[in-house]
Design a protein around this motif. Structure first.
Motif, PDB file in Angstrom:
ATOM      1  N   MET A   1       0.900  -1.133  -0.026  1.00 36.42           N
ATOM      2  CA  MET A   1       0.131   0.185   0.054  1.00 36.42           C
ATOM      3  C   MET A   1       0.789   1.415  -0.042  1.00 36.42           C
ATOM      4  SD  MET A   1      -2.768   1.144   2.734  1.00 36.42           S
ATOM      5  CE  MET A   1      -3.725   2.584   2.453  1.00 36.42           C
ATOM      6  N   GLU A   2       0.451   2.126  -0.687  1.00 35.70           N
ATOM      7  CA  GLU A   2       1.100   3.616  -0.807  1.00 35.70           C
ATOM      8  C   GLU A   2       0.564   4.459   0.268  1.00 35.70           C
ATOM      9  OE1 GLU A   2       0.736   4.819  -4.607  1.00 35.70           O
ATOM     10  OE2 GLU A   2       1.934   2.977  -5.261  1.00 35.70           O
ATOM     11  N   PHE A   3       1.580   4.924   1.047  1.00 36.82           N
ATOM     12  CA  PHE A   3       1.094   5.961   2.061  1.00 36.82           C
ATOM     13  C   PHE A   3       1.793   7.259   1.895  1.00 36.82           C
ATOM     14  CE2 PHE A   3       0.622   2.017   4.196  1.00 36.82           C
ATOM     15  CZ  PHE A   3      -0.734   2.151   4.849  1.00 36.82           C
ATOM     16  N   PRO A   4       0.840   8.257   1.828  1.00 33.79           N
ATOM     17  CA  PRO A   4       1.667   9.652   1.646  1.00 33.79           C
ATOM     18  C   PRO A   4       2.736   9.895   2.738  1.00 33.79           C
ATOM     19  CG  PRO A   4      -0.593   9.867   2.472  1.00 33.79           C
ATOM     20  CD  PRO A   4      -0.378   8.365   2.230  1.00 33.79           C
TER      21      PRO A   4
ATOM     22  N   TYR B   1       0.409  -0.640  17.629  1.00 38.37           N
ATOM     23  CA  TYR B   1       0.406  -1.794  16.530  1.00 38.37           C
ATOM     24  C   TYR B   1      -0.483  -2.861  17.215  1.00 38.37           C
ATOM     25  CZ  TYR B   1       2.042  -5.354  13.392  1.00 38.37           C
ATOM     26  OH  TYR B   1       2.189  -6.254  12.404  1.00 38.37           O
ATOM     27  N   GLU B   2      -0.268  -2.905  18.379  1.00 33.93           N
ATOM     28  CA  GLU B   2      -0.794  -4.001  19.373  1.00 33.93           C
ATOM     29  C   GLU B   2      -2.497  -3.578  19.390  1.00 33.93           C
ATOM     30  OE1 GLU B   2       0.826  -6.322  20.015  1.00 33.93           O
ATOM     31  OE2 GLU B   2      -0.381  -7.622  21.042  1.00 33.93           O
ATOM     32  N   CYS B   3      -2.975  -2.321  19.420  1.00 35.30           N
ATOM     33  CA  CYS B   3      -4.081  -1.718  19.693  1.00 35.30           C
ATOM     34  C   CYS B   3      -4.717  -1.863  18.050  1.00 35.30           C
ATOM     35  CB  CYS B   3      -4.286  -0.135  19.619  1.00 35.30           C
ATOM     36  SG  CYS B   3      -3.609   0.407  21.733  1.00 35.30           S
ATOM     37  N   LEU B   4      -3.892  -1.833  17.181  1.00 36.89           N
ATOM     38  CA  LEU B   4      -4.491  -2.187  15.861  1.00 36.89           C
ATOM     39  C   LEU B   4      -4.977  -3.526  15.603  1.00 36.89           C
ATOM     40  CD1 LEU B   4      -2.488   0.330  13.765  1.00 36.89           C
ATOM     41  CD2 LEU B   4      -4.966   0.570  13.986  1.00 36.89           C
TER      42      LEU B   4
ATOM     43  N   ARG C   1     -10.538   7.614   5.965  1.00 38.00           N
ATOM     44  CA  ARG C   1      -9.781   7.150   7.159  1.00 38.00           C
ATOM     45  C   ARG C   1      -9.225   5.746   6.946  1.00 38.00           C
ATOM     46  NH1 ARG C   1     -13.372   7.872  11.661  1.00 38.00           N
ATOM     47  NH2 ARG C   1     -13.533   9.817  10.970  1.00 38.00           N
ATOM     48  N   LEU C   2      -7.971   5.712   7.321  1.00 37.58           N
ATOM     49  CA  LEU C   2      -7.464   4.179   7.284  1.00 37.58           C
ATOM     50  C   LEU C   2      -8.139   3.299   8.362  1.00 37.58           C
ATOM     51  CD1 LEU C   2      -3.566   4.954   8.138  1.00 37.58           C
ATOM     52  CD2 LEU C   2      -4.583   4.452   5.736  1.00 37.58           C
ATOM     53  N   THR C   3      -8.451   2.153   7.663  1.00 37.03           N
ATOM     54  CA  THR C   3      -9.163   1.069   8.349  1.00 37.03           C
ATOM     55  C   THR C   3      -8.060   0.316   9.310  1.00 37.03           C
ATOM     56  OG1 THR C   3      -8.397  -0.780   6.755  1.00 37.03           O
ATOM     57  CG2 THR C   3     -10.635   0.307   6.709  1.00 37.03           C
TER      58      THR C   3
ATOM     59  N   LEU D   1      -2.251  -1.188  10.019  1.00 33.34           N
ATOM     60  CA  LEU D   1      -1.247  -2.069  10.369  1.00 33.34           C
ATOM     61  C   LEU D   1      -0.281  -2.299   9.383  1.00 33.34           C
ATOM     62  CD1 LEU D   1      -3.581  -5.197  11.872  1.00 33.34           C
ATOM     63  CD2 LEU D   1      -1.862  -4.027  13.032  1.00 33.34           C
ATOM     64  N   GLU D   2      -0.627  -1.836   8.003  1.00 36.17           N
ATOM     65  CA  GLU D   2       0.536  -2.034   7.112  1.00 36.17           C
ATOM     66  C   GLU D   2       1.262  -1.078   6.741  1.00 36.17           C
ATOM     67  OE1 GLU D   2      -1.451  -3.169   3.679  1.00 36.17           O
ATOM     68  OE2 GLU D   2      -2.356  -5.014   4.232  1.00 36.17           O
ATOM     69  N   HIS D   3       1.084   0.081   7.693  1.00 36.38           N
ATOM     70  CA  HIS D   3       1.902   1.327   7.600  1.00 36.38           C
ATOM     71  C   HIS D   3       3.232   1.130   7.918  1.00 36.38           C
ATOM     72  CE1 HIS D   3       2.817   5.520   7.917  1.00 36.38           C
ATOM     73  NE2 HIS D   3       1.608   5.845   7.561  1.00 36.38           N
TER      74      HIS D   3
END
Ligand SMILES: Nc1ncnc2c1ncn2[C@@H]1O[C@H](COP(=O)(O)OP(=O)(O)OP(=O)(O)O)[C@@H](O)[C@H]1O
Length: 395
Positions: A1-4, A178-181, A336-338, A343-345
């Protein structure tokens, strides 16, 4: 995934998270999102979840709490419940019990009971699906109270850590986020909106001598963080939710507008990320100021006000960290990000996998690893002192 990316140059001189949507999705991301969104109706129409939680997943309420357990020390209080350690008389196993009154002021007993049933049922629905959700052990009731027996978390909640140690370093924040997500993605895949995401509702399962250092430097293992409190949770189906629930300062713009979906949790998580790094909320310089705001004032700020990232702690946060924050604190829920996308950020890879080389383990508050500057004053918790913006509004 591309993140700005969100370069630091953009943060000068006065960086604000844009209030418009920023998300440019790649094709792969759009496919993933499409796949993810069909999960909702398939696995979790509100009716299906209700039927399931009312039936096999939800435990039967028993009536002999005091025969089975002895009550130990008090470990916490919320708006409604008090939590104690309890000990199984036979096995001598320790657990936690949340004791909730069946009658609340200004609320019909029938309505309160329904809420309690929902809290238990939704907790039961997800508690065995992730090690990051406090396991539900048993439920009891007597004439006046409901007793929710659950796993005991011994390391304190994140709000207590904020109060004691001050804001978190970027790396510690990434470990927590990360854990929260992961927890949120499991709940969402099961059609459960957590509904009250905030530092007080995530606890460290074990006690650490230096918890923030542990979050930065140790491999803590699966389930080191544990979600508690399903008092504001709701089963989500295709139709949007309308009840305003949660803690106002963490509530999403669409929750205030009474038309929201699972994405509302991700906004709350963004607000929590902001607080972990900055030790304050975007709209007010101190928690005290936030405490005294009316619901209308909080709503106005959440819907309209800028989210500044141009001061103190934010100046040393990596562009990836700012990009994730921006992806979560996007006012348009469709942009908004799901949880799965977040998680893939790449921020997580940078911060966690590579040992935090991007942030170099420095405290976002400007101090070093062992020199965390307390930004947030200790404040009385729970009960009637926690008013307005910081107090849960149960569903
Ligand atoms: N499983 C647990 N193990 C140890 N401590 C716990 C556990 N669950 C809750 N606590 C402690 O008790 C406090 C109150 O619990 P909880 O948030 O569930 O109550 P509540 O009345 O629903 O609160 P709220 O005001 O958020 O609605 C928590 O902040 C935490 O410190």
């Amino acid at each position: 995934m591309e993140f700005p990316t969100f370069s630091m140059q953009h943060t000068q001189p006065a960086a604000l998270l844009p209030t418009h949507s920023y998300k440019h999705r790649s094709l792969a991301s759009q496919r993933r999102r499409a796949k993810y969104s069909v999960l909702r109706p398939v696995s979790c129409t509100a009716e299906a979840v209700k039927a399931e939680v009312a039936g096999r997943a939800a435990p039967t309420w028993k009536s002999s709490f005091r025969e089975k357990y002895s009550l130990g020390r008090h470990v916490g209080s919320g708006s409604y419940g008090v939590v104690h350690v309890c000990i199984d008389e036979v096995t001598k196993q320790k657990a936690a019990v949340k004791i909730l009154p069946k009658v609340r002021s200004k609320q019909q007993p029938q309505k309160t009971l329904k809420k309690l049933e929902r809290e238990v049922a939704l907790m039961a629905r997800v508690s065995r699906q992730s090690r990051g959700i406090t396991p539900l052990i048993d439920v009891y009731e007597d004439k006046n109270y409901v007793y929710i027996v659950m796993g005991l978390n011994e390391g304190g909640d994140l709000e207590q850590l904020l109060e004691k140690y001050g804001s978190f370093s970027e790396r510690a924040t990434a470990t927590v986020m990360y854990e929260c997500l992961k927890i949120i993605s499991v709940c969402h895949a099961n059609g459960v909106l957590l509904g009250d995401i905030k530092p007080a509702n995530f606890m460290l399962r074990h006690r650490y001598r230096d918890p923030l250092k542990a979050l930065e430097s140790e491999h803590l293992g699966e389930g080191f963080l544990s979600a508690i409190d399903f008092g504001c949770s709701q089963a989500v189906g295709p139709a949007p939710l309308a009840r305003r629930t949660g803690t106002p300062v963490y509530m999403s713009p669409e929750t205030f507008r009474r038309e929201y979906h699972l994405e509302a949790d991700l906004w709350s998580l963004g607000m929590m990320m902001y607080q972990l790094i900055a030790g304050r909320f975007p709209f007010w310089p101190s928690v005290e100021q936030c405490r005294t705001r009316s619901l209308e004032e909080v709503m106005k700020a959440v819907i309209m006000e800028d989210i500044p990232v141009d001061y103190g702690p934010w100046l040393s946060v990596s562009p990836e960290g700012l990009s994730l924050l921006q992806g979560l604190l996007t006012r348009d829920p469709t942009q908004r990000l799901t949880a799965v996308e977040a998680l893939e950020h790449p921020w997580f890879q940078r911060q966690i996998d590579s040992g935090g080389s991007a942030g170099d383990g420095q405290s976002a508050a400007g101090g070093g690893r062992n020199n965390i500057v307390p930004l947030m004053p200790a404040a009385p918790r729970g009960g009637s002192s926690e008013a307005g913006a910081l107090r849960s509004m149960a569903a």
